[in-house]
Each structure stands twice: as structure tokens, then as C-alpha cells.
Design an enzyme around this catalytic site. Structure first.
Site, PDB file in Angstrom:
ATOM      1  N   HIS A   1      10.416   0.928   9.153  1.00  0.00           N
ATOM      2  CA  HIS A   1      10.131   0.458   7.794  1.00  0.00           C
ATOM      3  C   HIS A   1      10.725   1.374   6.712  1.00  0.00           C
ATOM      4  CE1 HIS A   1       8.018  -0.965   4.265  1.00  0.00           C
ATOM      5  NE2 HIS A   1       7.325   0.161   4.198  1.00  0.00           N
TER       6      HIS A   1
ATOM      7  N   GLU B   1       0.566   8.606   2.081  1.00  0.00           N
ATOM      8  CA  GLU B   1      -0.432   7.533   2.186  1.00  0.00           C
ATOM      9  C   GLU B   1      -0.885   7.280   3.621  1.00  0.00           C
ATOM     10  OE1 GLU B   1       0.202   4.204  -0.443  1.00  0.00           O
ATOM     11  OE2 GLU B   1      -0.456   2.819   1.114  1.00  0.00           O
ATOM     12  N   ASP B   2       0.035   7.360   4.555  1.00  0.00           N
ATOM     13  CA  ASP B   2      -0.284   6.900   5.912  1.00  0.00           C
ATOM     14  C   ASP B   2      -0.256   7.978   6.989  1.00  0.00           C
ATOM     15  OD1 ASP B   2      -0.695   4.326   5.043  1.00  0.00           O
ATOM     16  OD2 ASP B   2       1.375   3.726   5.337  1.00  0.00           O
TER      17      ASP B   2
ATOM     18  N   ASP C   1      10.304  -1.537  -1.254  1.00  0.00           N
ATOM     19  CA  ASP C   1       9.142  -1.655  -0.363  1.00  0.00           C
ATOM     20  C   ASP C   1       8.646  -3.100  -0.315  1.00  0.00           C
ATOM     21  OD1 ASP C   1       7.177  -0.650   1.349  1.00  0.00           O
ATOM     22  OD2 ASP C   1       5.838  -0.058  -0.279  1.00  0.00           O
TER      23      ASP C   1
HETATM   24 ZN    ZN Z   1       6.067   0.966   2.660  1.00  0.00          ZN
END
Ligand code: ZN
Length: 257
Positions: A116, A146-147, A203
Site C-alpha cells: 500500500h 498510525e498503524d 492515499d
Molecule cells: Zn494509507
């Protein structure tokens, strides 16, 4: 010895005791105490007990710079500047690949997550003609805070202020409920920097492409349509940034199921 083996050994040594694995000095080469202090801001007292610092003299060394697990390894001076645009982009790709290494996308094939961020950077560079290497690096890193467990300080140490602030701008506050995070993306979009808007446009475009072609198996038609409609609202606040990129988004939005 493979790169992975070197990395594993270096990190395992740091993990174990802080005393450093046998051979760590060979891995990274031997630095004098003074040069270690200069490069990593270590005090004379602290560096003596931290043999694994040799590992961060290699280009794989940042893999050990996980601030929660190895805070003593974090450099405190100016970030280690990459020597060229290509080096910066590869460094960002490598950093992101490491951080996302155990994650998968939600499509039926459980695609590796790193596909991604790479898709974002490729869309920006190859399809939209963006040449700003720091924007491309930020695209590669855009989901790390964020992840994954990556901190802004860690990004700042490795990539500097501008890239970090772009990533921070596109990072949701995960302490908020999901519906509120999505609402805030709509609210914040018009006020983002141009660089963050580019990354956000990429995104949303990549997410719509994925949703149209390889949707998560548990997303029914209504949920997919709802996501497309929300993405349209967020992008409404990003328009006027880059005509080519916005046209690519519109083409992806045409794939609404
Ligand atoms: Zn993303």
C-alpha cells in the site's frame, strides 16, 4: 552472512543485555568513543556500556532504533541525512517495510501491507509526476505512526522535520472513535499543507482502486459505497492542489460499485 542475519544479530544483542553480541564490533566496524559521541549524542559514561551502538554505524542500524525497546540507541543530534534522493526514498521504503513487516491488507489475498505505501509513492512519482523526494518518502512512511509502534521522534531522528510533519499531518488520532476520526479527516483536509494534501490524495486514490478491484471479503456493497462517498467528501477539501492527481482520484472514484 545475509543482511537479515546481521540485523537479527545486532538487534538480538541489544535486546539481550545491552552488553552487545559477540561480533557486533565487527558488524559495524569500530568507532572511537569520541566519534560515537559526536554521531549519536551519547554521553561518555553511557556509550561504554552500550556495545550494540556499533550496529547503528551500518545502513541497517536504524532497524534497532525502536524508541520503546532501545531508547538508548536513539540518536539525539541532527537526523542522519541520506546522501541522495534515491537513497532517501530507499531508506524510507526499507524503514516502512520493516515497520509493517507483520501486517497485511484486508483484501481476500491478505496482501503484504507494504504494498500500500509503495503504491502511493509509485502513483505520486510515476503517474502524477511528483519529483519531491521528501513527499515520496513521506508517502512511503505515511502509515507508520498510525498503524505501527513508530513514534514521531523516531521518524524525526531518521528522516528530519519536514518528512515527519507531513506524516503527522496525515496521521489519525487513534484514541478517538472511528466515526470521529473519519469526520475529522473531512474537517482537516482543507487546512493541510500542500505536501500532506498530495499524500492524502494518493492515499484515497489507492484505497478506492483497491476497494473497487480487491475489496475485503467482509465488506458488503453498502459499506463499500459508503467508503467511496466519504473519500469523495475528504477529497473535496483537497482540491486545487494538483490537477493530475485529482484526475487520477476521479478516475478511481468512477469505480464506485
Ligand atoms: Zn494509507
Amino acid at each position: 552472512m545475509t543482511t537479515e542475519t546481521i540485523d537479527w544479530i545486532a538487534c538480538a544483542g541489544a535486546d539481550r543485555s545491552g552488553a552487545g553480541p559477540a561480533g557486533a564490533g565487527v558488524i559495524g566496524g569500530v568507532l572511537t568513543a569520541q566519534s560515537r559521541r559526536d554521531r549519536y549524542g551519547l554521553s561518555a559514561a553511557s556509550h561504554a556500556a552500550q556495545a550494540p551502538v556499533e550496529a547503528i554505524t551500518t545502513d541497517i542500524g536504524w532497524r534497532c532504533l525502536d524508541a520503546r525497546r532501545y531508547p538508548f540507541l536513539a540518536p539525539t543530534g541532527a537526523h542522519m541525512k541520506a546522501t541522495s534522493d534515491i537513497a532517501l526514498i530507499l531508506k524510507a521504503a526499507s524503514f516502512a517495510a520493516h515497520k509493517h513487516r507483520d501486517q497485511r491488507r484486508r483484501d481476500a489475498e491478505a496482501t503484504p501491507y507494504i504494498n500500500h505505501p509503495i503504491a502511493l509513492a509509485s502513483l505520486l512519482a510515476d503517474e502524477a509526476g511528483i519529483t519531491d523526494a521528501e513527499v515520496l518518502a513521506a508517502a512511503l512512511l505515511h502509515d507508520t505512526i498510525e498503524d505501527t509502534l513508530t513514534t514521531a521522534d523516531e521518524l524525526r531522528a531518521a528522516f528530519g522535520e519536514r518528512i515527519t510533519s507531513i506524516v503527522e499531518e496525515v496521521t489519525d488520532d487513534k484514541s478517538l472513535p472511528k466515526a470521529e476520526r473519519k469526520r475529522l479527516q473531512e474537517v482537516h483536509a482543507p487546512h493541510a499543507s500542500r505536501e500532506a494534501k498530495l499524500v492524502k490524495l494518493a492515499d484515497k486514490t489507492c484505497n478506492l482502486r483497491d476497494l473497487a478491484t480487491t475489496p475485503p471479503p467482509d465488506w458488503d456493497l453498502a459499506r463499500r459505497r459508503k467508503y467511496f462517498d466519504w473519500a469523495q467528501r475528504v477529497v473535496a477539501g483537497l482540491r486545487g492542489t494538483h490537477a493530475g492527481l485529482e484526475a487520477l482520484f476521479d478516475r478511481a472514484a468512477d469505480g464506485r460499485p
